[in-house]
Design an enzyme around this catalytic site. Structure first.
Site, PDB file in Angstrom:
ATOM      1  N   PRO A 172       7.506 -52.222  -0.044  1.00 51.63           N
ATOM      2  CA  PRO A 172       6.264 -51.638   0.478  1.00 51.63           C
ATOM      3  C   PRO A 172       6.419 -50.732   1.703  1.00 51.63           C
ATOM      4  CG  PRO A 172       6.445 -53.902   1.184  1.00 51.63           C
ATOM      5  CD  PRO A 172       7.621 -53.656   0.281  1.00 51.63           C
ATOM      6  N   CYS A 173       6.984 -49.557   1.496  1.00 49.17           N
ATOM      7  CA  CYS A 173       7.125 -48.602   2.596  1.00 49.17           C
ATOM      8  C   CYS A 173       5.766 -48.105   3.086  1.00 49.17           C
ATOM      9  CB  CYS A 173       8.011 -47.436   2.182  1.00 49.17           C
ATOM     10  SG  CYS A 173       7.481 -46.571   0.689  1.00 49.17           S
ATOM     11  N   HIS A 174       4.716 -48.278   2.274  1.00 51.37           N
ATOM     12  CA  HIS A 174       3.375 -47.843   2.690  1.00 51.37           C
ATOM     13  C   HIS A 174       2.810 -48.714   3.814  1.00 51.37           C
ATOM     14  CE1 HIS A 174       2.670 -50.949  -0.408  1.00 51.37           C
ATOM     15  NE2 HIS A 174       1.562 -51.215   0.252  1.00 51.37           N
TER      16      HIS A 174
END
Length: 220
Positions: A172-174
């Protein structure tokens, strides 16, 4: 249950090398091995935020990106350089991915169990592992992750590693934001980043309310 979005099956091709998995992923990956082990395939998955491209073999997911990501073409070329031509198709890993994405977008679960692998520098891989520790509904800054890694001076490098992540949502880079709380640096588009964070906050809040209600009932 009727699928809310789907995957398009085609033809398999051969992969030259097997990816390296973490110890935790290896146990799950072993259960996914089959007679077609070693073949890397690509498919398109429809989601509420637009189509996504997924690449996997029978052991792990290698890539999950929104179809209109600018860097996607280069990422696919690098995979082919390292592992050989990518065919169009489906396999057990991609079927599991579709099911888990359906649960995610329906707000039923944000727990991805699918094995995922990507190759980078030791620092990049440490950042990607740190991303997995950020819970749904939460965010961290680049500086926060640098602190966790024991290298507080490397917030810029954390940002670069975050941008190099090829497995959206699952890794989850977001959930990484600017130090001032601004939504910055998401290859899928800032509007998608905002949607994902809002969606996860709703999911996390609903989960919290459920636990709170259950605790209240048990108190009597």
């Amino acid at each position: 249950m009727t699928a809310r979005f789907g995957v398009k099956p085609f033809i398999f091709v051969t992969l030259r090398d097997q990816p390296m998995l973490s110890t935790q992923e290896a146990a799950v990956a072993n259960r996914l091995r089959s007679v077609t082990d070693g073949k890397l395939v690509r498919t398109t998955i429809s989601t509420p935020l637009g189509s996504m491209i997924a690449v996997a073999d029978d052991v792990a997911l290698h890539l999950l990106e929104f179809e209109n990501r600018v860097a996607l073409t280069g990422e696919l070329r690098r995979l082919e350089r390292d592992f050989g031509l990518i065919g169009l198709g489906s396999n057990t890993v991609l079927e599991i991915l579709v099911a888990e994405l359906e649960d995610y977008f329906a707000g039923e679960s944000a727990a991805f169990q699918i094995p995922a692998t990507q190759h980078g520098t030791a620092f990049e891989e440490a950042v990607w592992q740190a991303l997995k520790q950020i819970l749904p509904g939460q965010t961290r800054s680049y500086g926060d992750i640098a602190e966790v890694l024991g290298q507080p001076e490397k917030s810029r490098e954390v940002g670069q590693a975050n941008g190099a992540n090829k497995i959206s949502i699952v890794v989850p880079c977001h959930r990484v934001i600017g130090a001032n709380g601004s939504l910055v640096g998401y290859g899928g588009g800032i509007w998608r980043k905002k949607w994902l964070l809002d969606h996860e906050r709703r999911y996390a809040w609903a989960s919290f309310e459920h636990k709170l209600a259950k605790a209240s009932i048990n108190a009597y």
